[in-house]
Design a protein around this motif. Structure first.
Motif, short mmCIF file in Angstrom:
data_model
loop_
_atom_site.label_atom_id
_atom_site.label_comp_id
_atom_site.label_asym_id
_atom_site.label_seq_id
_atom_site.Cartn_x
_atom_site.Cartn_y
_atom_site.Cartn_z
N TRP A 91 0.85 -1.19 0.00
CA TRP A 91 0.00 0.00 0.00
C TRP A 91 0.89 1.24 0.00
O TRP A 91 1.81 1.35 0.80
N PRO A 92 0.64 2.22 -0.87
CA PRO A 92 1.50 3.42 -0.90
C PRO A 92 1.55 4.14 0.44
O PRO A 92 2.60 4.56 0.88
N ASP A 93 0.39 4.31 1.10
CA ASP A 93 0.34 5.00 2.39
C ASP A 93 -0.48 4.22 3.40
O ASP A 93 -1.15 4.80 4.25
N GLY A 94 -0.43 2.92 3.32
CA GLY A 94 -1.23 2.10 4.22
C GLY A 94 -2.55 1.71 3.58
O GLY A 94 -2.96 2.24 2.54
N ILE A 95 -3.27 0.81 4.21
CA ILE A 95 -4.55 0.36 3.67
C ILE A 95 -5.62 1.42 3.95
O ILE A 95 -5.71 1.93 5.07
N PRO A 96 -6.41 1.81 2.95
CA PRO A 96 -7.47 2.80 3.19
C PRO A 96 -8.41 2.33 4.30
O PRO A 96 -8.86 1.17 4.31
N ILE A 97 -8.69 3.20 5.23
CA ILE A 97 -9.50 2.80 6.39
C ILE A 97 -10.92 2.41 5.99
O ILE A 97 -11.46 1.44 6.55
N PRO A 98 -11.58 3.09 5.05
CA PRO A 98 -12.90 2.59 4.64
C PRO A 98 -12.85 1.15 4.12
O PRO A 98 -13.73 0.35 4.40
N LEU A 99 -11.80 0.83 3.38
CA LEU A 99 -11.63 -0.53 2.88
C LEU A 99 -11.37 -1.50 4.03
O LEU A 99 -11.94 -2.60 4.08
N LEU A 100 -10.53 -1.11 4.97
CA LEU A 100 -10.24 -1.97 6.12
C LEU A 100 -11.50 -2.20 6.95
O LEU A 100 -11.77 -3.33 7.38
#
Length: 550
Positions: free
Chosen positions: A413-422
């Motif tokens: 992930w470029p900047d971590g996993i998107p929180i809505p997706l998580l």
């Protein structure tokens, strides 16, 4: 001043009144905080907000808290300002009211036993509490005991004059249950209103601040008629962590403008003030400057191995076998190369820096340096300990924390996993309803961060070393949590539907102490800046003697 020793019968087993400061501490790693404007204002001026020192696991929070306390004692105890320290050695997740009682009792004793406090007018109230706590057959209810210890504490503080100041330094409380944190917040607010300055360390920024900037039309102009400088354009103004608000219209005034005697000049404001600091918390990131960290590495190496050409301030012993190996090597820059390697691997992290130095200090020859492509055992042990803090939570929080860490460390992930997706992943495949991204950060116990940015929020591994630890399967519990989530290509996971209501922001942000750029107001928190995990480029490693988790 409290000293470490055998606990008294009223002390909570997880609360310590003091922490010894190691003789091996390199002062420059900690004294940067004493030069920060935010610390000077907190300790020297009449402010009511609480200072939060934010640092990831192993960043040196406990050591910093002990050094801050000693600094304050040297500066203020001679004029009658007591300094009380409390170190929570493990998170409290049950019996919160009993812990709260012992916490207030410890604060009372810290203030009452300090010789500079003088006469103690609260003895009668405290006697009532001790009788309720220790002498009653069967004991009184906890609510009654809390009322009595509060009465003694408030009487003690209320007897001081208006210029009285006391300091309360707290460390390790961020791992307590959310219920206890809310209870403590209420108690600390009352103590602050009575002249107690509170500083607390934390793995994550628990309380939000708002991004804002100075509204004054002449911001940046000195006011000297001989100067031709122009006010700074609003678009170029930096963001603020400390500022004043107009009581009437809430317009913002930065500290330099306030110091120049400026006030609210908003056309629609009827009263033009007064100007007050209306926030309750200010966050500061534990992030030593790079030069002191470099100096510490050089000092540590030459203290152990002698003069190897690093020109440090260490008292240098005769050359060790490793030191001789460096001096006899044909590469004249070898010692500095080793320093650079340690800096690179440690990612600016004090704990990882010390762990890497421990490895070097055991070597006998430069030929042993840099061998292997695995994380050293001592660093794995540090990270195992950090993950155990996640495992100690209740089953729901433990599962949320471990699965979130596994998901964040699985893909590039470029900047971590998107929180809505998580959140959607957790809801669809683990039946976990996550109400806020902050729940994820809390459950991860500081091992995830939410990077800055105006794009969609994300949860990212807090350091490159921990990313390697997660990605390469060093922890079986994280591996098991990963197996509970759906697998597939990153693109397949990213195509999952996202919730539409994601609006509030809570990501940690690095805030300067000067006026800031104009942006839409949003919640922010402070973090240490680190390299994004997608830039690391690790490949999976099957370690000898361990499970080859698939």
């Amino acid at each position: 001043m409290a000293v470490a020793g055998k606990p008294r019968k009223w002390e909570h087993p997880t609360l310590k009144l003091a922490k010894p400061i190691s003789s091996e501490i390199f002062p420059a790693l900690c004294d940067w905080i004493f030069r920060r404007q935010v610390f000077k204002r907190w300790s020297e001026e009449s402010v009511s907000w609480q200072l939060y020192c934010i640092g990831e696991p192993g960043a040196g929070k406990t050591t910093l808290a002990a050094i801050i306390a000693e600094h304050l004692r040297q500066q203020f105890q001679s004029v009658g300002y007591p300094v009380v320290t409390l170190f929570a050695e493990e998170g409290i997740v049950s019996n919160e009211l009993e812990f709260l009682e012992d916490f207030l009792h410890a604060v009372y004793h810290g203030l009452a036993e300090c010789p500079v406090v003088g006469d103690n007018p609260s003895k009668e109230d405290y006697q009532k509490y001790t009788e309720a706590r220790f002498n009653q057959n069967g004991g009184l209810r906890v609510n009654r005991r809390l009322s009595l210890i509060r009465a003694a504490l408030y009487t003690l503080l209320g007897s001081r004059n208006k210029s009285f100041r006391a300091f309360l330094i707290l460390d390790g409380f961020d791992l307590c249950s959310e219920t206890l944190l809310l209870l403590l917040e209420t108690e600390l607010a009352t103590l602050r209103s009575m002249g107690v300055r509170v500083l607390q360390t934390s793995r994550i920024a628990i309380f939000e601040q708002y991004v804002t900037w100075c509204d004054h039309p002449k911001h940046g102009k000195t006011g000297d008629p001989d100067e031709d400088d122009e006010p700074i354009a609003e678009i170029d103004r930096e963001r603020l962590s400390m500022y004043y608000n107009c009581d009437s219209c809430l317009s913002v005034l930065c500290l330099p403008c306030k110091a120049d005697g400026r006030a609210c000049e908003r056309d629609t404001c009827e009263t033009r003030g007064p100007m007050r600091e209306r926030y309750d918390y200010v966050n500061i990131t534990i992030s030593p400057p790079s030069q002191p960290l470099n100096d510490y590495i050089c000092w540590n190496l030459e203290r152990e191995h002698g003069d190897i050409g690093l020109h440090s301030s260490a008292s240098k012993p005769p050359l060790s076998a490793f030191g001789l190996s460096i001096r006899n090597n044909k590469n004249p820059d070898l010692a500095q190369d080793i320093v650079s390697d340690i800096e690179s691997w440690a990612d600016g992290h004090i704990g990882f820096t010390k762990a890497r130095l421990d490895i070097v200090n055991e070597l006998q020859s430069v030929e042993e340096w840099g061998r292997g492509n695995q994380l050293p055992a001592n660093i794995v042990s540090i990270l195992d300990g950090a993950v155990r803090a996640v495992e100690k939570q209740n089953p729901l929080k433990r599962r949320l924390g471990l699965q979130s860490i596994a998901a964040a460390g699985r893909y590039d992930w470029p900047d971590g996993i998107p929180i809505p997706l998580l959140r959607q992943l957790l809801k669809d495949h683990s039946n976990q309803e996550v109400r806020s991204g902050e729940d994820i950060l809390r459950a991860a116990r500081g091992l995830l961060r939410s990077p800055e940015g105006d794009e969609i929020q994300s949860a990212d591994i807090y350091s490159a070393t921990f990313y390697e630890y997660v990605f390469n399967g060093y922890n079986e519990r994280i591996h098991e949590a990963d197996q509970e989530l759906p697998h597939g290509d990153k693109e397949d996971i990213s195509d999952m539907p996202e919730p539409e209501e994601e609006k509030a922001r809570f990501e940690p942000q690095t805030i300067t102490e000067e006026p800031g750029e104009i942006t839409a107001s949003k919640l922010h928190r402070s973090v240490t800046t680190i390299e994004s995990s997608h830039e690391i480029g690790f490949s999976r490693v099957v370690r000898k003697g361990t499970l080859a988790w698939k």
